[in-house]
Design a protein around this motif. Structure first.
Motif, PDB file in Angstrom:
ATOM      1  N   GLY A 285      52.972  51.356  52.230  1.00 13.70           N
ATOM      2  CA  GLY A 285      52.677  50.095  51.793  1.00 13.70           C
ATOM      3  C   GLY A 285      53.349  49.823  50.441  1.00 13.70           C
ATOM      4  O   GLY A 285      54.419  50.968  49.776  1.00 13.70           O
ATOM      5  N   LEU A 286      53.778  49.255  49.817  1.00 13.59           N
ATOM      6  CA  LEU A 286      54.466  48.736  48.902  1.00 13.59           C
ATOM      7  C   LEU A 286      53.245  48.394  47.427  1.00 13.59           C
ATOM      8  O   LEU A 286      52.116  47.930  47.724  1.00 13.59           O
ATOM      9  N   ARG A 287      53.941  48.840  46.558  1.00 18.49           N
ATOM     10  CA  ARG A 287      53.282  49.493  45.381  1.00 18.49           C
ATOM     11  C   ARG A 287      53.205  47.796  44.868  1.00 18.49           C
ATOM     12  O   ARG A 287      54.799  47.521  44.337  1.00 18.49           O
ATOM     13  N   LEU A 288      52.051  47.351  43.981  1.00 13.63           N
ATOM     14  CA  LEU A 288      52.137  46.353  43.337  1.00 13.63           C
ATOM     15  C   LEU A 288      51.030  46.373  41.863  1.00 13.63           C
ATOM     16  O   LEU A 288      50.247  46.986  42.556  1.00 13.63           O
ATOM     17  N   GLU A 289      51.143  46.364  40.982  1.00 10.02           N
ATOM     18  CA  GLU A 289      50.710  46.576  39.911  1.00 10.02           C
ATOM     19  C   GLU A 289      50.441  45.426  39.221  1.00 10.02           C
ATOM     20  O   GLU A 289      51.044  43.909  38.472  1.00 10.02           O
ATOM     21  N   LEU A 290      48.898  45.176  38.349  1.00  5.02           N
ATOM     22  CA  LEU A 290      48.203  44.279  38.124  1.00  5.02           C
ATOM     23  C   LEU A 290      47.858  44.214  36.503  1.00  5.02           C
ATOM     24  O   LEU A 290      47.312  45.494  36.871  1.00  5.02           O
ATOM     25  N   SER A 291      48.373  43.735  35.650  1.00  8.46           N
ATOM     26  CA  SER A 291      48.156  43.638  34.775  1.00  8.46           C
ATOM     27  C   SER A 291      47.577  42.394  33.939  1.00  8.46           C
ATOM     28  O   SER A 291      48.479  41.623  33.441  1.00  8.46           O
ATOM     29  N   THR A 292      46.482  41.963  33.464  1.00  8.27           N
ATOM     30  CA  THR A 292      46.283  41.006  32.413  1.00  8.27           C
ATOM     31  C   THR A 292      44.867  41.249  32.108  1.00  8.27           C
ATOM     32  O   THR A 292      44.320  41.742  31.784  1.00  8.27           O
ATOM     33  N   SER A 293      44.399  39.740  31.285  1.00  8.06           N
ATOM     34  CA  SER A 293      42.740  40.431  30.033  1.00  8.06           C
ATOM     35  C   SER A 293      41.837  40.324  31.675  1.00  8.06           C
ATOM     36  O   SER A 293      41.875  39.481  33.208  1.00  8.06           O
ATOM     37  N   VAL A 318      41.625  50.909  40.236  1.00  4.04           N
ATOM     38  CA  VAL A 318      41.590  49.728  39.720  1.00  4.04           C
ATOM     39  C   VAL A 318      40.846  49.931  38.293  1.00  4.04           C
ATOM     40  O   VAL A 318      39.769  51.013  38.237  1.00  4.04           O
ATOM     41  N   SER A 319      41.493  49.573  37.318  1.00  5.56           N
ATOM     42  CA  SER A 319      41.099  50.407  35.429  1.00  5.56           C
ATOM     43  C   SER A 319      40.770  49.252  34.617  1.00  5.56           C
ATOM     44  O   SER A 319      41.693  48.346  34.857  1.00  5.56           O
ATOM     45  N   THR A 320      40.286  49.391  33.387  1.00  2.00           N
ATOM     46  CA  THR A 320      39.892  48.742  32.647  1.00  2.00           C
ATOM     47  C   THR A 320      39.917  49.512  30.860  1.00  2.00           C
ATOM     48  O   THR A 320      39.284  50.985  31.024  1.00  2.00           O
ATOM     49  N   VAL A 326      44.752  47.109  34.473  1.00  2.00           N
ATOM     50  CA  VAL A 326      44.923  47.631  35.082  1.00  2.00           C
ATOM     51  C   VAL A 326      43.957  48.297  36.408  1.00  2.00           C
ATOM     52  O   VAL A 326      44.063  48.973  36.590  1.00  2.00           O
ATOM     53  N   ASN A 327      45.418  47.169  37.660  1.00  2.00           N
ATOM     54  CA  ASN A 327      44.999  47.712  38.621  1.00  2.00           C
ATOM     55  C   ASN A 327      46.150  48.148  39.568  1.00  2.00           C
ATOM     56  O   ASN A 327      47.267  47.429  39.258  1.00  2.00           O
ATOM     57  N   VAL A 328      46.373  49.159  40.581  1.00  2.00           N
ATOM     58  CA  VAL A 328      47.523  49.129  41.343  1.00  2.00           C
ATOM     59  C   VAL A 328      47.155  48.624  43.212  1.00  2.00           C
ATOM     60  O   VAL A 328      45.454  49.798  43.271  1.00  2.00           O
ATOM     61  N   PHE A 329      48.064  48.894  43.427  1.00  7.13           N
ATOM     62  CA  PHE A 329      47.468  48.375  45.060  1.00  7.13           C
ATOM     63  C   PHE A 329      48.787  48.740  45.580  1.00  7.13           C
ATOM     64  O   PHE A 329      49.994  48.477  45.350  1.00  7.13           O
ATOM     65  N   TYR A 330      47.930  49.269  47.364  1.00  6.07           N
ATOM     66  CA  TYR A 330      49.447  49.370  48.094  1.00  6.07           C
ATOM     67  C   TYR A 330      49.545  48.528  49.009  1.00  6.07           C
ATOM     68  O   TYR A 330      48.307  48.909  49.541  1.00  6.07           O
ATOM     69  N   VAL A 331      49.849  47.915  49.713  1.00  2.00           N
ATOM     70  CA  VAL A 331      49.253  46.806  50.409  1.00  2.00           C
ATOM     71  C   VAL A 331      50.849  46.364  51.762  1.00  2.00           C
ATOM     72  O   VAL A 331      52.139  46.859  51.059  1.00  2.00           O
ATOM     73  N   THR A 332      49.950  46.865  52.929  1.00  3.88           N
ATOM     74  CA  THR A 332      50.810  46.234  54.024  1.00  3.88           C
ATOM     75  C   THR A 332      50.794  45.282  54.329  1.00  3.88           C
ATOM     76  O   THR A 332      49.550  44.160  54.115  1.00  3.88           O
ATOM     77  N   ASP A 333      51.234  45.392  55.839  1.00  3.69           N
ATOM     78  CA  ASP A 333      50.732  43.935  56.671  1.00  3.69           C
ATOM     79  C   ASP A 333      49.444  44.359  57.084  1.00  3.69           C
ATOM     80  O   ASP A 333      48.983  45.257  57.018  1.00  3.69           O
ATOM     81  N   THR A 334      49.243  43.212  57.898  1.00  6.38           N
ATOM     82  CA  THR A 334      46.789  43.666  58.739  1.00  6.38           C
ATOM     83  C   THR A 334      47.257  44.341  59.915  1.00  6.38           C
ATOM     84  O   THR A 334      46.718  45.353  60.003  1.00  6.38           O
ATOM     85  N   ALA A 335      48.469  44.619  59.933  1.00  3.20           N
ATOM     86  CA  ALA A 335      49.272  45.896  61.376  1.00  3.20           C
ATOM     87  C   ALA A 335      48.852  47.145  60.753  1.00  3.20           C
ATOM     88  O   ALA A 335      49.399  47.882  61.992  1.00  3.20           O
ATOM     89  N   GLY A 336      49.434  47.298  59.544  1.00  3.51           N
ATOM     90  CA  GLY A 336      49.919  48.657  59.167  1.00  3.51           C
ATOM     91  C   GLY A 336      51.080  48.759  58.804  1.00  3.51           C
ATOM     92  O   GLY A 336      51.828  49.668  58.624  1.00  3.51           O
ATOM     93  N   ASN A 337      52.083  47.626  58.701  1.00  3.36           N
ATOM     94  CA  ASN A 337      53.458  47.713  59.035  1.00  3.36           C
ATOM     95  C   ASN A 337      54.487  47.402  57.542  1.00  3.36           C
ATOM     96  O   ASN A 337      53.076  46.571  56.866  1.00  3.36           O
ATOM     97  N   PRO A 338      55.323  47.121  57.473  1.00  2.97           N
ATOM     98  CA  PRO A 338      56.159  46.746  55.846  1.00  2.97           C
ATOM     99  C   PRO A 338      55.813  45.358  56.032  1.00  2.97           C
ATOM    100  O   PRO A 338      55.851  44.701  56.867  1.00  2.97           O
TER     101      PRO A 338
END
Length: 400
Positions: A285-293, A318-320, A326-338
């Protein structure tokens, strides 16, 4: 420690061992920080006393001693499905639990998750017995949508836990390695990343030899050694090498009772478990990085937005850090596709374009089976070299 092992030689005999690791940091630089070197020596028992209690790695992470009284650790295993992380984090939010860290792995339609929470009212671990009971009951209910004969499981871990080691143990206990033929064919043909693992016996030395070749990545050696250890095998000799793209590992092992792998079913089980250990961390999947308060309910809100837009989380870290999430997510669609990048941009706009960043797609590669024989090195030379070294030190008898 964010260190990369590019080459290693492992040997033990006569009650002594010699392990050699060639390492750099993840920026490819040689280790020069005396604090990091001191911390490694202390951690491995080479120094009994040290003033270094925590260090900052090349990637900016702080590594050091943590108090087990700071949070409550929750362990979850069960059948994976789209939106599961959103449901779990939603339950914790409703129960006034703040998620300070979490790691989620999925493999073979199974999921394992370790979540660290604090009580929103006290800022410390959850100590109220009734609240702990409600947490377990409600999370068990979320995991109960399990129709394949494997029930979900919710537990509180006791003591200090090495999260990644624990995730391997949880997925192994959940038998995630028992994938059907359809799943394996999909991994080979569509994803093109299936590792090559072989097992045979070396009658001359009295060992079983496990050889593997797959695309190299950080923590690969950790994953394979943990799996062999959890399966009650002892590594007597090993050699690890990389060529920049692929990793080659060879282990000379025996079971803890001193026996080699004699039956074909046992060899197949080792192959299946090592394949699973390699694939668990090779995120799709696609790597998404989140950084916020950081704030209470942040993970619940973010994963709800993912779910409402048809994004499924294949892996999460997921970390603080201080006051920042500071979070990292790997995401796909619901069928596991890009995923559709238009959907990703819509999600980013809803969460915040500066808060959620796209960092790229994980890479996978599958070596060709016919290249296996060319790539594997002669381990007999490694064994002979190690035994000669130990003999010269007077630690073992002559091997000639």
């Amino acid at each position: 420690m964010d260190l990369i092992i590019s080459k290693a030689y492992i040997s033990s005999d006569g009650g002594w061992f010699m392990d050699v690791f060639h390492v750099t940091d993840q920026l490819g630089q040689k280790l020069t920080d005396e604090g990091i070197i001191d911390y490694i020596q202390q951690s491995l028992g080479a120094k009994q006393e040290s003033l270094t209690t925590e260090v900052r790695t090349c990637l900016g992470r702080t590594v050091g001693l943590q108090s087990i009284a700071e949070h409550t650790a929750i362990e979850l295993t069960g059948r994976d499905r789209p939106g599961l992380l959103s449901e779990v984090s939603g339950v914790l939010k409703d129960l006034m639990c703040n998620v300070v860290a979490a790691e989620v792995w999925t493999h073979n339609m199974r999921v394992a998750c370790v979540v660290y929470v604090t009580d929103e009212l006290t800022g410390g671990p959850v100590e109220d017995a009734n609240k702990l009971t409600r947490i377990k009951e409600q999370l068990s209910q979320v995991l109960r949508n399990d129709n394949d004969g494997k029930s979900g499981k919710t537990d509180f871990s006791l003591g200090l836990t090495h999260t990644e080691r624990r995730l391997h143990q949880m997925m192994f206990a959940d038998r995630d390695y028992e994938g059907g033929d359809e799943f394996k064919e999909r991994c080979i043909d569509e994803k093109g990343h299936h590792p090559i693992v072989t097992v045979h016996n070396c009658e001359e030395k009295g060992y079983s030899v496990v050889s593997l070749r797959c695309r190299d990545r950080p923590k690969l050696l950790f994953d394979t050694v943990c799996t062999l250890t959890d399966m009650q095998y002892v590594v007597f000799h090993a050699s690890v090498d990389t060529d920049g793209t692929y990793a080659y590992q060879e282990y000379y092992i025996r079971h803890m009772d001193g026996c080699t792998l004699t039956c074909e079913s046992e060899k197949q089980r080792v192959i299946q478990c090592l394949e699973a250990a390699i694939e668990r961390r090779t995120s799709e999947g696609l790597r998404l990085e989140l950084s916020t308060s950081d704030r209470v309910g942040l993970l619940s809100d973010v994963t709800r937005i993912f779910r409402e837009n048809g994004l499924s989380v294949a892996r999460a870290d997921v970390s603080t850090r201080g006051e920042k999430a500071v979070n990292v997510f790997y995401v796909t669609d619901t069928a596991g596709n890009p995923v559709d990048m238009n959907i990703v941009e819509a999600v980013r706009k809803e969460i915040g374009l500066t808060i959620l960043q796209v960092k790229g797609v994980s890479e996978k590669g599958r070596p060709r089976a016919q290249d296996m024989s060319k790539s594997l090195f002669s381990f007999s030379n490694i064994v002979a070299h190690s035994e000669r070294f130990l003999y010269n030190l007077g630690l073992v008898r002559s091997f000639s």
